[in-house]
Design an enzyme around this catalytic site. Sequence first.
Site, PDB file in Angstrom:
ATOM      1  N   HIS A 126      69.660  19.081  -6.922  1.00  0.00           N
ATOM      2  CA  HIS A 126      70.768  20.032  -6.819  1.00  0.00           C
ATOM      3  C   HIS A 126      71.807  19.420  -5.892  1.00  0.00           C
ATOM      4  O   HIS A 126      71.625  18.280  -5.408  1.00  0.00           O
ATOM      5  CB  HIS A 126      70.267  21.382  -6.304  1.00  0.00           C
ATOM      6  N   GLN A 142      59.759  19.598   8.562  1.00  0.00           N
ATOM      7  CA  GLN A 142      59.444  18.345   7.873  1.00  0.00           C
ATOM      8  C   GLN A 142      60.164  17.171   8.553  1.00  0.00           C
ATOM      9  O   GLN A 142      59.599  16.104   8.749  1.00  0.00           O
ATOM     10  CB  GLN A 142      59.848  18.441   6.400  1.00  0.00           C
ATOM     11  N   HIS A 202      70.718  17.627  -2.682  1.00  0.00           N
ATOM     12  CA  HIS A 202      70.266  16.231  -2.828  1.00  0.00           C
ATOM     13  C   HIS A 202      71.465  15.299  -3.012  1.00  0.00           C
ATOM     14  O   HIS A 202      71.516  14.213  -2.444  1.00  0.00           O
ATOM     15  CB  HIS A 202      69.379  16.080  -4.063  1.00  0.00           C
TER      16      HIS A 202
HETATM   17  O1  PAF Z   1      61.498  17.305   0.904  1.00  0.00           O
HETATM   18  C1  PAF Z   1      60.977  16.857  -0.142  1.00  0.00           C
HETATM   19  O2  PAF Z   1      61.521  16.939  -1.237  1.00  0.00           O
HETATM   20  C2  PAF Z   1      59.617  16.198  -0.062  1.00  0.00           C
HETATM   21  O3  PAF Z   1      58.815  16.805   0.878  1.00  0.00           O
HETATM   22  C3  PAF Z   1      59.691  14.676   0.178  1.00  0.00           C
HETATM   23  C4  PAF Z   1      60.310  14.366   1.529  1.00  0.00           C
HETATM   24  C5  PAF Z   1      60.503  14.025  -0.926  1.00  0.00           C
HETATM   25  C6  PAF Z   1      58.285  14.082   0.169  1.00  0.00           C
HETATM   26  O4  PAF Z   1      57.647  14.287  -1.053  1.00  0.00           O
END
Ligand code: PAF
Length: 279
Positions: free
Chosen positions: A33, A152, A36
């Site tokens: 989307h 994350q 990204h």
């Molecule tokens: O944030 C994400 O889309 C995922 O956790 C990642 C960092 C691509 C790892 O699979």
Amino acid sequence: MILVKTLEELQNKLNDLRSLGTIGFVPTMGALHKGHLSLVEKSATDNKTVVVSIFVNPTQFNNPKDLERYPRTLETDLKLLETTSCNIVFAPNAREVYPEPDTRKFNFGELETVMEGKHRPGHFNGVAQVVSKLLDMVQPDKAYFGLKDFQQLAIIKSMVKQLELPVEIIPCSIVREDNGLAMSSRNELLTAEQRANAAFINNTLSKIKEQKGLKSVEEITNWAIETINKNPFLTVEYFEIVDDEQLQPINNWNDKKTMIGCVAAFCGKVRLIDNIIFN
Ligand code: PAF
């Protein structure tokens, strides 16, 4: 833009490009989307070559149903990436990433015992496994991650430090839909009605800023949870106000640390996360 599916193809291509300038890397699980795409463009401003990976990583799904339901839209993703400054798309299969099962167990201490870590056991270990493998494959100078997944990002920074990886981690702002809903691949799974109501999460978070200082942290926490839960489409899993480094609960607005309000809520069966940074 070229599509490569094996490590050998990726490395052959990168061997030619590495001497021309820095490599920027945007790891994704596809269902791309605008969020990204903004990471891709940021990476293109900073680097000569941009690599985007598309891999739905099984080891980070603690719920098999969630893995099954996760949207997989490679053709559309490639079309979208064609419109950006992406140079290489790396879309490996699971055997390419995990020729052997990855049995590594990371230790992120208190970073992984709160919020997402508490509610999705094993999730961050899986994220660390795949991101460390992808970083090893691509060997980028910089790697780009969205701030929507705030925890994350903290985990990845810690992993990079622990493994002493020679890469700079670049946090990138949350991109929102017009109604304020944080962009997420999971939004694809929402009906139009759910999507409209899911915007209420951000709507509520934005109002907290106005109340900060007038009410205690505990009162605001309870208010945010109750307010979101009043929307019949939404059920809060957690809402916490934490510091932006160790992600530990903040009890007092006078705390000098930068504070962030983090939420996870279900909209139907779809689990959404969002956050707001206070200062
Ligand atoms: O944030 C994400 O889309 C995922 O956790 C990642 C960092 C691509 C790892 O699979």
